[in-house]
Design a protein around this motif. Structure first.
Motif, PDB file in Angstrom:
ATOM      1  N   ARG A 210      45.497  36.875 -18.361  1.00 25.27           N
ATOM      2  CA  ARG A 210      46.850  36.242 -17.978  1.00 25.27           C
ATOM      3  C   ARG A 210      47.377  35.602 -19.224  1.00 25.27           C
ATOM      4  O   ARG A 210      47.445  34.581 -19.414  1.00 25.27           O
ATOM      5  CB  ARG A 210      46.321  35.073 -16.946  1.00 25.27           C
ATOM      6  CG  ARG A 210      45.716  35.676 -15.504  1.00 25.27           C
ATOM      7  CD  ARG A 210      45.515  34.514 -14.680  1.00 25.27           C
ATOM      8  NE  ARG A 210      46.743  33.665 -14.238  1.00 25.27           N
ATOM      9  CZ  ARG A 210      46.565  32.655 -13.674  1.00 25.27           C
ATOM     10  NH1 ARG A 210      45.356  32.021 -13.577  1.00 25.27           N
ATOM     11  NH2 ARG A 210      47.524  31.727 -13.421  1.00 25.27           N
ATOM     12  N   PRO A 211      47.946  36.727 -20.048  1.00 22.58           N
ATOM     13  CA  PRO A 211      48.399  36.116 -21.187  1.00 22.58           C
ATOM     14  C   PRO A 211      49.891  35.414 -20.958  1.00 22.58           C
ATOM     15  O   PRO A 211      50.359  35.628 -20.003  1.00 22.58           O
ATOM     16  CB  PRO A 211      48.808  37.510 -22.207  1.00 22.58           C
ATOM     17  CG  PRO A 211      47.850  38.469 -21.514  1.00 22.58           C
ATOM     18  CD  PRO A 211      47.505  38.066 -19.742  1.00 22.58           C
ATOM     19  N   GLN A 212      50.109  34.461 -21.727  1.00 23.45           N
ATOM     20  CA  GLN A 212      51.457  33.655 -21.515  1.00 23.45           C
ATOM     21  C   GLN A 212      52.481  33.960 -22.737  1.00 23.45           C
ATOM     22  O   GLN A 212      53.383  33.395 -22.887  1.00 23.45           O
ATOM     23  CB  GLN A 212      51.164  32.231 -21.620  1.00 23.45           C
ATOM     24  CG  GLN A 212      50.268  31.757 -20.406  1.00 23.45           C
ATOM     25  CD  GLN A 212      50.866  32.351 -18.925  1.00 23.45           C
ATOM     26  OE1 GLN A 212      51.851  31.778 -18.819  1.00 23.45           O
ATOM     27  NE2 GLN A 212      50.176  33.027 -18.095  1.00 23.45           N
ATOM     28  N   ALA A 213      52.158  35.339 -23.287  1.00 22.90           N
ATOM     29  CA  ALA A 213      52.903  35.627 -24.476  1.00 22.90           C
ATOM     30  C   ALA A 213      53.430  36.893 -23.718  1.00 22.90           C
ATOM     31  O   ALA A 213      52.823  37.964 -23.483  1.00 22.90           O
ATOM     32  CB  ALA A 213      52.300  36.203 -25.793  1.00 22.90           C
ATOM     33  N   PHE A 214      54.853  37.011 -23.519  1.00 25.18           N
ATOM     34  CA  PHE A 214      55.234  38.000 -22.654  1.00 25.18           C
ATOM     35  C   PHE A 214      56.317  38.876 -23.431  1.00 25.18           C
ATOM     36  O   PHE A 214      57.218  38.483 -24.377  1.00 25.18           O
ATOM     37  CB  PHE A 214      56.307  37.424 -21.478  1.00 25.18           C
ATOM     38  CG  PHE A 214      55.353  36.882 -20.288  1.00 25.18           C
ATOM     39  CD1 PHE A 214      54.566  37.254 -19.459  1.00 25.18           C
ATOM     40  CD2 PHE A 214      55.201  35.249 -20.637  1.00 25.18           C
ATOM     41  CE1 PHE A 214      54.206  36.611 -18.585  1.00 25.18           C
ATOM     42  CE2 PHE A 214      54.254  34.358 -19.837  1.00 25.18           C
ATOM     43  CZ  PHE A 214      53.775  35.285 -18.769  1.00 25.18           C
ATOM     44  N   TYR A 215      56.433  40.101 -23.129  1.00 24.36           N
ATOM     45  CA  TYR A 215      57.232  41.142 -23.917  1.00 24.36           C
ATOM     46  C   TYR A 215      58.371  41.627 -23.248  1.00 24.36           C
ATOM     47  O   TYR A 215      58.112  42.104 -22.150  1.00 24.36           O
ATOM     48  CB  TYR A 215      56.217  42.084 -24.526  1.00 24.36           C
ATOM     49  CG  TYR A 215      55.250  41.765 -25.830  1.00 24.36           C
ATOM     50  CD1 TYR A 215      55.673  41.903 -26.938  1.00 24.36           C
ATOM     51  CD2 TYR A 215      53.952  41.096 -25.332  1.00 24.36           C
ATOM     52  CE1 TYR A 215      54.740  41.462 -28.047  1.00 24.36           C
ATOM     53  CE2 TYR A 215      53.256  40.552 -26.281  1.00 24.36           C
ATOM     54  CZ  TYR A 215      53.520  40.967 -27.795  1.00 24.36           C
ATOM     55  OH  TYR A 215      52.718  40.372 -28.616  1.00 24.36           O
ATOM     56  N   LEU A 216      59.343  41.958 -24.048  1.00 27.72           N
ATOM     57  CA  LEU A 216      60.454  42.545 -23.507  1.00 27.72           C
ATOM     58  C   LEU A 216      60.339  43.867 -24.305  1.00 27.72           C
ATOM     59  O   LEU A 216      60.357  44.201 -25.650  1.00 27.72           O
ATOM     60  CB  LEU A 216      61.826  42.107 -23.720  1.00 27.72           C
ATOM     61  CG  LEU A 216      62.242  41.002 -22.539  1.00 27.72           C
ATOM     62  CD1 LEU A 216      63.656  40.336 -23.056  1.00 27.72           C
ATOM     63  CD2 LEU A 216      62.517  41.603 -21.316  1.00 27.72           C
ATOM     64  N   GLY A 217      60.656  45.135 -23.727  1.00 25.98           N
ATOM     65  CA  GLY A 217      60.757  46.433 -24.191  1.00 25.98           C
ATOM     66  C   GLY A 217      59.495  47.030 -24.849  1.00 25.98           C
ATOM     67  O   GLY A 217      59.452  47.803 -25.715  1.00 25.98           O
ATOM     68  N   LEU A 218      58.364  46.543 -24.185  1.00 33.02           N
ATOM     69  CA  LEU A 218      57.057  46.970 -24.889  1.00 33.02           C
ATOM     70  C   LEU A 218      57.010  48.358 -24.488  1.00 33.02           C
ATOM     71  O   LEU A 218      56.960  48.684 -23.261  1.00 33.02           O
ATOM     72  CB  LEU A 218      55.883  46.163 -24.326  1.00 33.02           C
ATOM     73  CG  LEU A 218      54.767  46.273 -25.233  1.00 33.02           C
ATOM     74  CD1 LEU A 218      54.887  45.756 -26.453  1.00 33.02           C
ATOM     75  CD2 LEU A 218      53.738  45.203 -24.616  1.00 33.02           C
ATOM     76  N   ASP A 219      56.274  49.244 -25.291  1.00 32.04           N
ATOM     77  CA  ASP A 219      56.023  50.632 -24.737  1.00 32.04           C
ATOM     78  C   ASP A 219      54.931  50.510 -24.123  1.00 32.04           C
ATOM     79  O   ASP A 219      53.741  50.772 -25.134  1.00 32.04           O
ATOM     80  CB  ASP A 219      56.516  51.551 -26.003  1.00 32.04           C
ATOM     81  CG  ASP A 219      56.298  53.163 -25.350  1.00 32.04           C
ATOM     82  OD1 ASP A 219      55.676  53.333 -24.521  1.00 32.04           O
ATOM     83  OD2 ASP A 219      56.815  53.916 -26.045  1.00 32.04           O
ATOM     84  N   MET A 220      54.402  50.611 -23.106  1.00 34.79           N
ATOM     85  CA  MET A 220      53.126  50.533 -22.485  1.00 34.79           C
ATOM     86  C   MET A 220      52.122  51.703 -22.624  1.00 34.79           C
ATOM     87  O   MET A 220      51.058  51.637 -22.677  1.00 34.79           O
ATOM     88  CB  MET A 220      53.242  49.995 -21.010  1.00 34.79           C
ATOM     89  CG  MET A 220      53.693  48.596 -20.878  1.00 34.79           C
ATOM     90  SD  MET A 220      52.968  47.257 -21.616  1.00 34.79           S
ATOM     91  CE  MET A 220      51.445  47.113 -20.918  1.00 34.79           C
ATOM     92  N   GLU A 221      52.896  52.924 -23.197  1.00 33.12           N
ATOM     93  CA  GLU A 221      52.271  54.049 -23.455  1.00 33.12           C
ATOM     94  C   GLU A 221      51.243  53.866 -24.700  1.00 33.12           C
ATOM     95  O   GLU A 221      50.164  54.469 -24.678  1.00 33.12           O
ATOM     96  CB  GLU A 221      53.093  55.132 -23.853  1.00 33.12           C
ATOM     97  CG  GLU A 221      52.606  56.606 -23.704  1.00 33.12           C
ATOM     98  CD  GLU A 221      53.815  57.605 -23.938  1.00 33.12           C
ATOM     99  OE1 GLU A 221      53.671  58.363 -24.479  1.00 33.12           O
ATOM    100  OE2 GLU A 221      55.161  57.194 -23.623  1.00 33.12           O
ATOM    101  N   VAL A 222      51.627  53.009 -25.549  1.00 34.68           N
ATOM    102  CA  VAL A 222      50.819  52.981 -26.849  1.00 34.68           C
ATOM    103  C   VAL A 222      50.600  51.424 -26.998  1.00 34.68           C
ATOM    104  O   VAL A 222      49.611  51.272 -27.996  1.00 34.68           O
ATOM    105  CB  VAL A 222      51.522  53.330 -28.094  1.00 34.68           C
ATOM    106  CG1 VAL A 222      51.844  54.902 -28.003  1.00 34.68           C
ATOM    107  CG2 VAL A 222      53.033  52.813 -28.171  1.00 34.68           C
ATOM    108  N   CYS A 223      51.019  50.389 -26.538  1.00 34.47           N
ATOM    109  CA  CYS A 223      50.742  48.947 -26.733  1.00 34.47           C
ATOM    110  C   CYS A 223      49.649  48.592 -25.950  1.00 34.47           C
ATOM    111  O   CYS A 223      49.398  48.838 -24.909  1.00 34.47           O
ATOM    112  CB  CYS A 223      51.986  48.206 -26.552  1.00 34.47           C
ATOM    113  SG  CYS A 223      53.272  48.653 -27.921  1.00 34.47           S
TER     114      CYS A 223
END
Ligand code: SF4
Ligand code: SF4
Length: 261
Positions: free
Chosen positions: A248-261
């Motif tokens: 449950r991370p509270q650092a959120f990302y916009l535009g993250l490429d979930m293929e590699v991140c």
């Protein structure tokens, strides 16, 4: 990846997609936390008002579509928090994805000095930067493994270490799946991002948020009805790192490429 040690997170040297993919509390009393992170006698708060941690719930937002990899945030963090050389409370990774799908990820010196244009020999389809830091998880393996209760979460959502109680065993360093912690070679205690707790409890932004020239890093407050970061979290597609870990991370990302991140 993080930069300061051999574990997955502290920033990586160049690694291949295969290598990359193979890596994979409770709150203490308020008086204790304030004593830990604020100078003695400090009256925390905005415009002289007392800081009330029951009125805040901090979150962090990173827009990977904005980050230019300048490393200003890494330098600001080191200066603000006296982070020892070659250790990183925050760092930036560069991803280059080839047409064939191969991905190269690197973070030389945590991107403290930015990135050089290094030819990979790949036909690069996509490239982007991913700033990282402690995710201030709400289900934290780092807190769970601490044998002396030195790692804890504040009521306003920040994961901290009490250096007076930490025995430097390093269990939390091993437990963090994001490589966000290290043993400080000067204090011999666990160290990590504090979300600039000394600043945010005084009404300031974190040093990294303050310095970022493109607004790629933002601090948000769940308890602030007018907070536009919360508006973004409610209305835009957001991601977290390694959601399958259920931290449950509270650092959120916009535009993250979930293929590699
Ligand atoms: S990112 Fe690591 S150090 Fe930070 S709260 Fe999560 S598990 Fe703990
Ligand atoms: S300061 Fe902003 S743009 Fe520069 S590397 Fe950090 S997050 Fe990216």
């Amino acid at each position: 990846m993080a930069p300061h040690d051999k574990k997955p997170a502290q920033p990586p040297a160049t690694i291949s997609r295969r290598q990359f993919l193979s890596r994979s509390s409770t709150a203490l009393a308020g008086s204790m936390v304030i004593a830990l992170v604020l100078p003695e006698g400090t009256s925390a708060g905005v415009d002289g008002a007392e800081y009330d941690w029951n009125r805040h719930r901090w979150v962090y937002l990173i827009d990977t579509t904005k980050c230019i990899g300048c490393g200003s945030c890494v330098r600001a963090c080191r200066a603000e928090n006296s982070v020892p050389p070659h250790m990183y409370r925050t760092w930036v990774e560069r991803y280059e994805i080839a047409v064939e799908g191969e991905a190269f990820i690197e973070s030389p010196n945590g991107a403290e000095h930015g990135f050089d244009a290094v030819p990979t020999g790949l036909d690069v389809r996509k490239g982007f930067f991913v700033p990282k830091l402690c995710n201030h998880c709400r289900a934290t393996p780092c807190i769970q493994v601490c044998p002396v209760g030195a790692s804890f979460a504040t009521r306003d959502g920040v994961v901290l270490v009490d250096p007076e109680h930490c025995i430097g065993c390093g269990y939390c360093v091993q437990a963090c799946p994001y490589g966000s912690r290290f043993i400080n070679p000067e204090t011999h205690t666990a160290d990590k991002c504090t979300l600039c707790y000394h600043r945010i409890t005084a009404g300031q932004k974190t040093a990294c948020v303050q310095i970022c020239p493109v607004g790629a890093r933002r601090l948000g407050d769940r308890h602030d009805p007018d907070d536009d970061v919360m508006e973004i979290l409610a209305t835009r597609p957001i991601q977290v790192l390694q959601p399958e870990l259920l931290t449950r991370p509270q650092a959120f990302y916009l535009g993250l490429d979930m293929e590699v991140c």
